[in-house]
Design an enzyme around this catalytic site. Structure first.
Site, PDB file in Angstrom:
ATOM      1  N   ASP A 281       0.793  -1.260   0.036  1.00  0.00           N
ATOM      2  CA  ASP A 281      -0.040  -0.058  -0.013  1.00  0.00           C
ATOM      3  C   ASP A 281       0.927   1.179  -0.073  1.00  0.00           C
ATOM      4  O   ASP A 281       1.943   1.364   0.875  1.00  0.00           O
ATOM      5  CB  ASP A 281      -0.966  -0.051   1.149  1.00  0.00           C
ATOM      6  CG  ASP A 281      -1.801   1.006   1.300  1.00  0.00           C
ATOM      7  OD1 ASP A 281      -2.542   1.312   0.283  1.00  0.00           O
ATOM      8  OD2 ASP A 281      -1.959   2.061   2.554  1.00  0.00           O
ATOM      9  N   GLU A 323       1.157  -0.349  -4.981  1.00  0.00           N
ATOM     10  CA  GLU A 323       0.001   0.538  -5.086  1.00  0.00           C
ATOM     11  C   GLU A 323       0.448   1.983  -5.291  1.00  0.00           C
ATOM     12  O   GLU A 323       0.129   2.812  -4.494  1.00  0.00           O
ATOM     13  CB  GLU A 323      -0.898   0.040  -3.998  1.00  0.00           C
ATOM     14  CG  GLU A 323      -2.380   1.012  -4.219  1.00  0.00           C
ATOM     15  CD  GLU A 323      -2.325   2.210  -3.315  1.00  0.00           C
ATOM     16  OE1 GLU A 323      -3.379   2.943  -3.767  1.00  0.00           O
ATOM     17  OE2 GLU A 323      -1.933   2.379  -2.531  1.00  0.00           O
TER      18      GLU A 323
HETATM   19  C1  GLC Z   1      -4.044   3.610  -0.156  1.00  0.00           C
HETATM   20  C2  GLC Z   1      -5.196   3.235  -0.194  1.00  0.00           C
HETATM   21  C3  GLC Z   1      -6.332   4.019   0.196  1.00  0.00           C
HETATM   22  C4  GLC Z   1      -5.940   4.648   1.643  1.00  0.00           C
HETATM   23  C5  GLC Z   1      -4.229   5.069   1.458  1.00  0.00           C
HETATM   24  C6  GLC Z   1      -3.712   5.039   2.815  1.00  0.00           C
HETATM   25  O1  GLC Z   1      -3.973   4.706  -1.396  1.00  0.00           O
HETATM   26  O2  GLC Z   1      -5.882   2.568  -1.436  1.00  0.00           O
HETATM   27  O3  GLC Z   1      -7.670   3.543   0.311  1.00  0.00           O
HETATM   28  O4  GLC Z   1      -6.587   5.653   2.126  1.00  0.00           O
HETATM   29  O5  GLC Z   1      -3.384   3.863   0.992  1.00  0.00           O
HETATM   30  O6  GLC Z   1      -3.494   4.004   3.423  1.00  0.00           O
END
Ligand code: GLC
Length: 645
Positions: A281, A323
């Site tokens: 993430d 991500e």
């Molecule tokens: C990523 C997740 C999102 C979250 C962020 C902080 O972008 O997809 O939903 O708010 O990380 O962890």
């Protein structure tokens, strides 16, 4: 390069471990020796100057060894059966879901395996299931215990059982490691609040505003409405802590080698649960430096490469997904560059193309989509995308201004139009989305809303307008088809397979009402889902079409992501047309983004090798004869064809 000293150092950690380097652990040992130099040099790039660098490096080697020792035999076997590039396959189709909103808990999810099989989904992304405080959880992305499954979802045993059942059915599992931050309720944060210096160094904590002010000069705000700024004052210890996302999400400090070690152990904990793809993430944020935006810094890439090398040694069957929802050229770097090309993250979200599909749908014009392709197509062989139309997050219009300008539009006005269109404020728009995280200073904003609502289904249903319902379903299917065939692992967002419109119940929950992303995170009503078997219902129409797309995809090996996509010359700006080709196989994928019938000259099919005479449309299940250059393939509004030679 081989280093004898390092080899000896690794050997010295082995005697007490009981591993058998000439027998069952031989391939692990070979990987360890082969990757050791890369691991050491990446580690030194980041931590070489740390006074305890050598000591922590020893611990890092030990962590890798322990991960191998504790990896269950069944997973080691699974590692052996996986081809190096297993994730490029056209056989994989995913779904991302919130366990509680989808079906209550992990035990119930086991019972839904038949539903996934019916649809054709064989890969699940479980939104975060580890402990996260109610009311300040950011959908589970504020983790207070990386190893304890939140009671809402069940137990660790339930998760293991689900993994086992999925593995028996040849399904794949993805979960998140929230690498960038912890919840303020995590044990480390609690200790930091109580004044424990060791744990205060796990975060970016400062006595006054001097350093925070310096950082904030260049740090963009992520949630400017709900969480402006990037630091939060902590009363308990009278300090300021970095909180890039919400004020309850404390950023971990990776300049401290202990933080990396702790998180690497967590990564291996997940690996050894049987995770096939680990979703890292928000990796863009893991390194911070004053005077920068604190995003996409070179050290973040070095850390990811280091993690990848360690995982390759002890959990080679687990792929990494970064991500990174950042600018197109920046996303590409998460696949690795130079000698690390295709050796950083194996998978990334094709956030650029996702947003471009929404651009084309609103404008009926694919020019911006085309202007971005030179960047998207740089993805190296051996890596792949998550290809998607919607996910749990908002849609950011993050492609570059020059791409919009190259297409002949003014970037500011163009984005303004898209935001007005999808929030339903443009006069002819059928969409019922909403703006998310509007920055009052810049007017920047992203877009919330479910696939169906953004495609006009919510409005059409409320107006009981059958024609509009049909059009919106056509859009939903065309959007899905386009993303399924563009290359990468298709990832459905739960509910979209049956056309769920926005769910406004989040407004009654104070832990969610401040975040309108919850409107597109529905609570599934399984009575309604039974309509997938009832002729004439929206659910049946959307489900069957999605099911059919998945099954077509599985039949066509040419759709595997082998860097085998060529865009056709754009003879018609309303029509996105690309060719997937491999060996002697060719598949022309043609999509009409216009609300009107579109015409595509047959000449478009004759520019790449031998001209086809007949084509088989897998979607309409019929043969089509290729006409003369002054004749046309005719596409219905939002129609598409999947034409095999
Ligand atoms: C990523 C997740 C999102 C979250 C962020 C902080 O972008 O997809 O939903 O708010 O990380 O962890």
């Amino acid at each position: 390069m081989y280093q004898q000293k390092l080899h000896q150092q690794i050997n010295s950690t082995l005697p007490k471990s009981g591993i058998d380097i000439s027998g069952k652990d031989n391939s692990f040992y070979a990987r360890f020796i082969a990757n050791a130099d890369a691991i050491q040099s990446l580690y030194k790039t980041i931590y070489g100057d740390n006074e305890k660098s050598n000591e922590y490096f020893k611990q890092l080697l030990q962590t890798i060894l322990n991960a191998h020792i504790t990896r269950p035999a069944s997973l080691k076997q699974r590692d052996d059966t996986k081809d190096e590039h297993w994730f490029l396959s056209n056989q994989i189709t995913g779904m991302s879901l919130y366990v509680d909103r989808f079906c209550g808990n992990l035990q119930n999810l086991v019972d839904k395996i038949d539903y996934f099989k019916k649809l054709g989904v064989n890969f699940l992304h479980l939104m975060p299931v580890f402990e996260s405080p109610q009311g300040e959880s950011d959908g589970g992305y504020a983790v207070s215990d990386f190893r304890k499954v939140d009671e809402r979802f069940g137990s660790l045993e339930d998760l293991k059982n689900l993994q086992k059942k999925m593995s028996d059915e040849n399904m794949y599992l993805m979960i998140d490691i929230v690498l960038n931050h912890t919840s303020q309720k995590h044990e480390w944060a609690e200790k930091a609040k109580q004044g424990d210096k060791k744990y205060q160094h796990y975060y970016y904590m400062y006595d006054d505003r001097l350093v925070p002010d310096a950082f904030e000069q260049d740090m963009p705000e992520i949630f400017p409405e709900k969480a402006p700024g990037s630091f939060t004052y902590v009363h308990d210890c009278d300090k300021w802590v970095m909180t890039v996302f919400h004020d309850y999400q404390w950023d971990l400090n990776y300049t401290n080698p202990e933080v990396l070690l702790e998180m690497l152990e967590n990564i291996f904990f997940y690996a050894n649960l049987g995770v096939d793809i680990l979703r890292i993430d928000a990796p863009a944020f893991i390194w911070k430096q004053i005077g920068t935006t604190c995003q996409n810094l070179p050290q973040a890439h070095t850390l990811l490469r280091l993690i990848k090398q360690c995982v390759l040694v002890a959990a080679p069957g687990m792929a990494l997904l970064g991500e990174a929802i950042v600018a197109p050229a920046a996303i590409m770097k998460y696949f690795g560059t130079d000698e690390y090309t295709a050796k950083e993250c194996d998978v990334a979200y094709n956030a650029t193309h996702m947003a471009l599909q929404w651009d084309a749908l609103a404008t009926g014009n694919i020019k911006v989509m085309l202007a971005a392709q030179h960047e998207i197509l740089k993805k190296p062989f051996g890596t792949t995308w998550i290809s998607y139309t919607r996910c749990h997050d908002d849609i950011g219009l993050g492609y570059d201004d020059y791409m919009i300008e190259q297409a002949g539009f003014n970037a500011y006005e163009h984005r303004r139009f898209l935001k007005e269109y999808y929030s339903g404020n443009y006069y002819s728009s059928p969409s019922t989305g909403a703006l998310f995280s509007v920055n009052p200073k810049t007017q920047d904003a992203r877009i919330s809303g479910s696939l169906a609502s953004l495609c006009g289904l919510e409005k059409a249903l409320s107006e009981k307008n059958d024609h509009a319902i049909e059009i919106s379903i056509g859009k939903i299917i065309m959007m899905q088809a386009h993303s399924f065939f563009i290359g990468g692992i298709p990832m459905l967002f739960y509910g979209d397979e049956v056309g769920y419109t926005n769910d406004y119940s989040y407004l009654n929950d104070p832990g969610k009402s401040y975040d309108n992303r919850w409107m597109h995170r529905p609570i599934i009503n399984w009575e309604k889902n039974k309509n997938i078997d009832v002729e004439g219902t929206v659910e049946k129409n959307v489900f069957s079409a999605t099911q059919k797309l998945i099954s077509i995809r599985k039949k066509l090996s040419v759709v595997a992501d082998l860097k085998n996509l060529t865009w056709l010359t754009p003879h018609n700006i309303h029509v996105a047309a690309y060719l997937r080709a491999y060996d002697t196989k060719k598949l022309y994928c043609i999509f009409n983004f216009s609300e009107h019938t579109s015409y595509l000259t047959w000449y478009a099919f004759k520019e790449h090798g031998k001209s086809p005479e007949k084509l088989y449309d897998h979607w309409q299940e019929k043969n089509i004869t290729v006409g003369r250059d002054n004749e046309y393939l005719i596409l219905e509004p939002y129609g598409f064809c999947l034409l095999e030679t």
